[in-house]
Enzyme design. Structure first.
Site, PDB file in Angstrom:
ATOM      1  N   ASP A   1       0.843  -1.196   0.000  1.00 40.91           N
ATOM      2  CA  ASP A   1       0.000   0.000   0.000  1.00 40.91           C
ATOM      3  C   ASP A   1       0.880   1.248   0.000  1.00 40.91           C
ATOM      4  OD1 ASP A   1      -2.457  -1.670   0.777  1.00 40.91           O
ATOM      5  OD2 ASP A   1      -1.086  -2.024   2.445  1.00 40.91           O
TER       6      ASP A   1
ATOM      7  N   GLU B   1       2.005  -6.582  -5.122  1.00 38.60           N
ATOM      8  CA  GLU B   1       1.594  -5.782  -6.273  1.00 38.60           C
ATOM      9  C   GLU B   1       2.752  -4.977  -6.856  1.00 38.60           C
ATOM     10  OE1 GLU B   1      -2.168  -3.815  -5.989  1.00 38.60           O
ATOM     11  OE2 GLU B   1      -1.511  -2.096  -7.165  1.00 38.60           O
TER      12      GLU B   1
HETATM   13  O1  TRH Z   1       4.839  -6.070   0.692  1.00 38.08           O
HETATM   14  P1  TRH Z   1       3.815  -6.656  -0.189  1.00 38.08           P
HETATM   15  O2  TRH Z   1       3.416  -8.012   0.092  1.00 38.08           O
HETATM   16  O3  TRH Z   1       2.587  -5.719  -0.137  1.00 38.08           O
HETATM   17  C1  TRH Z   1       1.237  -5.853  -0.423  1.00 38.08           C
HETATM   18  C2  TRH Z   1       0.438  -5.584   0.808  1.00 38.08           C
HETATM   19  O4  TRH Z   1       0.449  -6.738   1.598  1.00 38.08           O
HETATM   20  C3  TRH Z   1      -0.963  -5.220   0.457  1.00 38.08           C
HETATM   21  O5  TRH Z   1      -1.800  -5.131   1.581  1.00 38.08           O
HETATM   22  C4  TRH Z   1      -1.487  -6.189  -0.552  1.00 38.08           C
HETATM   23  O6  TRH Z   1      -2.746  -5.850  -0.891  1.00 38.08           O
HETATM   24  C5  TRH Z   1      -0.600  -6.138  -1.750  1.00 38.08           C
HETATM   25  O7  TRH Z   1       0.707  -6.563  -1.397  1.00 38.08           O
HETATM   26  C6  TRH Z   1      -1.113  -6.918  -2.908  1.00 38.08           C
HETATM   27  O8  TRH Z   1       4.326  -6.624  -1.726  1.00 38.08           O
HETATM   28  P2  TRH Z   1       4.593  -5.442  -2.748  1.00 38.08           P
HETATM   29  O9  TRH Z   1       3.306  -4.903  -3.264  1.00 38.08           O
HETATM   30  O10 TRH Z   1       5.508  -5.970  -3.721  1.00 38.08           O
HETATM   31  O11 TRH Z   1       5.299  -4.303  -1.931  1.00 38.08           O
HETATM   32  C7  TRH Z   1       6.631  -4.358  -1.518  1.00 38.08           C
HETATM   33  C8  TRH Z   1       7.271  -2.996  -1.606  1.00 38.08           C
HETATM   34  O12 TRH Z   1       8.519  -3.018  -0.960  1.00 38.08           O
HETATM   35  C9  TRH Z   1       7.542  -2.565  -3.044  1.00 38.08           C
HETATM   36  O13 TRH Z   1       7.273  -1.183  -3.180  1.00 38.08           O
HETATM   37  C10 TRH Z   1       9.027  -2.812  -3.219  1.00 38.08           C
HETATM   38  C11 TRH Z   1       9.514  -2.510  -1.835  1.00 38.08           C
HETATM   39  N1  TRH Z   1      10.803  -3.075  -1.455  1.00 38.08           N
HETATM   40  C12 TRH Z   1      11.839  -2.216  -1.179  1.00 38.08           C
HETATM   41  O14 TRH Z   1      11.671  -0.994  -1.303  1.00 38.08           O
HETATM   42  N2  TRH Z   1      13.037  -2.728  -0.778  1.00 38.08           N
HETATM   43  C13 TRH Z   1      13.255  -4.067  -0.659  1.00 38.08           C
HETATM   44  O15 TRH Z   1      14.366  -4.480  -0.269  1.00 38.08           O
HETATM   45  C14 TRH Z   1      12.181  -4.947  -0.979  1.00 38.08           C
HETATM   46  C15 TRH Z   1      12.392  -6.425  -0.879  1.00 38.08           C
HETATM   47  C16 TRH Z   1      10.964  -4.420  -1.356  1.00 38.08           C
END
Ligand code: TRH
Length: 377
Positions: free
Chosen positions: A17, A273
């Site tokens: 989010d 996402e």
């Molecule tokens: O963290 P996620 O699983 O997030 C979500 C939420 O759970 C949400 O509620 C749900 O509805 C959605 O998924 C589908 O996965 P996501 O979306 O990939 O988000 C991770 C974020 O973290 C993304 O912006 C990339 C960032 N990130 C970093 O900035 N540095 C890192 O080292 C890593 C591994 C990720």
């Protein structure tokens, strides 16, 4: 007068989010000459993605965005010209009343979760009349022309290509993370939720023909990794080797750095996402761990994406990819499907770049939002 935007984000869990809204806010401010306030109810999550941020500050400026702590109870402010409630987070009632009372009309948008399902095109951009007479529009990101598109910064692909063409830059980046690239190894990044299938995938990698360098940012998958390795709690910097598999735990890095990690790898396992979309912009084959939803709703999303993604792949490559993704998401044994993917690796690699180009030919989400606003005026 610059157009003003308010983006509201309530962090449900993890980083998706906040990841999406922070990215969108930066892009609107940086590329569209608008003033953006980002209202966040969880500054701790924000500081993981933006480590220079102050987790206590009520108000701070970060990368052209005014980041505001979402006060509870709400303190009245003048509403912006465009208001985005991300993922149906509920706006403060006082703020909504102020939107209705504002002499200049306000565009109210609900930014929805990403889905490749067919119904998205039919719902994208539809208004819904609220009890106070305001209209709220549903804005759906997506992969097809009838959707709101995907977040993609203007120069993202140029930057990515330049980086991938520059092996020294890639090496320097990895070394900055404490990673010594292993010559000739396949580099794989792993960002996933807990997964019972992990052990069988790691078994296959350890016994594989290729040397694999597996880079694992700190996060929820580490517990399963520890069990497989039979070691104590893993922390960033830890390295282990089993057969052909070299594993290294990485720190959780800021968003731009994570992009570079994806660009540096031959294969990326991603989740949720935002990382899922970023892996597509990396132009490399990927494995998606979708966010689990009640009543299996996530399976429809997964299949809808696969149906789009496999277009243009040979039957063997489609079957291999689908088999791998389904096994991973069901927590099933990965050995056979990973083996099948090896047989079609060059085709999958080429296809990933083609898919990236195809997606990039559509308007990006921030541009689509701005256009929606201009058309609505
Ligand atoms: O963290 P996620 O699983 O997030 C979500 C939420 O759970 C949400 O509620 C749900 O509805 C959605 O998924 C589908 O996965 P996501 O979306 O990939 O988000 C991770 C974020 O973290 C993304 O912006 C990339 C960032 N990130 C970093 O900035 N540095 C890192 O080292 C890593 C591994 C990720």
């Amino acid at each position: 007068m610059r157009v003003t935007w308010d983006i509201f984000c309530s962090v449900v869990d993890n980083y998706g989010d906040i990841g999406v809204t922070w990215r969108l806010a930066r892009q609107l401010a940086g590329e569209h000459d608008v003033t953006v306030r980002l209202w966040l109810d969880d500054l701790d999550a924000f500081t993981r993605l933006c480590p220079q941020a102050d987790r206590q500050a009520v108000q701070q400026s970060q990368q052209g965005v005014e980041v505001r702590q979402w006060p509870r109870p709400w303190q009245p402010v003048e509403p912006a010209d465009v208001v985005i409630e991300a993922f149906a987070c509920e706006l403060p009632a006082v703020y909504v009343a102020a939107m209705a009372a504002r002499p200049q009309k306000v565009l109210w948008l609900n930014l929805e979760y990403l889905s490749a399902e067919g119904w998205v095109e039919g719902c994208h951009g539809l208004p819904s009349l609220q009890s106070n007479g305001l209209q709220k529009f549903f804005f759906f990101p997506g992969f097809t022309a009838g959707s709101g598109g995907l977040l993609r910064e203007r120069d993202l692909l140029d930057q990515r290509r330049a980086f991938q063409a520059d092996s020294l830059a890639c090496e320097a980046f990895l070394q900055g993370l404490g990673v010594e690239p292993i010559a000739g190894a396949r580099r794989v990044s792993l960002f996933a939720y807990e997964n019972r299938g992990l052990a069988s995938w790691l078994d296959a990698l350890a016994a594989g023909l290729h040397v694999t360098q597996l880079l694992v940012p700190e996060g929820r998958i580490l517990a399963d990794l520890q069990v497989w390795l039979g070691c104590a709690a893993l922390v960033a910097g830890d390295r282990q080797q089993r057969g052909q598999l070299h594993i290294q735990v990485l720190p959780f890095v800021e968003q731009e750095q994570y992009d570079r990690l994806l660009w540096s790898c031959d294969f990326n396992a991603v989740r949720g996402e935002d990382s899922f979309v970023r892996a597509q912009w990396a132009g490399r084959p990927l494995l998606w761990h979708i966010y689990w939803q009640d009543e299996g709703a996530h399976w429809d999303k997964l299949e809808a994406f696969l149906a789009l993604y496999i277009v243009g792949l040979s039957p063997a490559a489609s079957a291999a990819l689908e088999g791998l993704w389904r096994a991973w998401n069901a927590g099933e044994t990965m050995g056979a499907s990973w083996h099948a993917v090896q047989q079609v690796w060059p085709e999958l690699a080429e296809h990933a770049e083609r898919w990236c180009l195809q997606q990039a030919s559509q308007a990006d989400l921030a541009a689509a939002l701005v256009e929606f606003y201009l058309n609505w005026l």
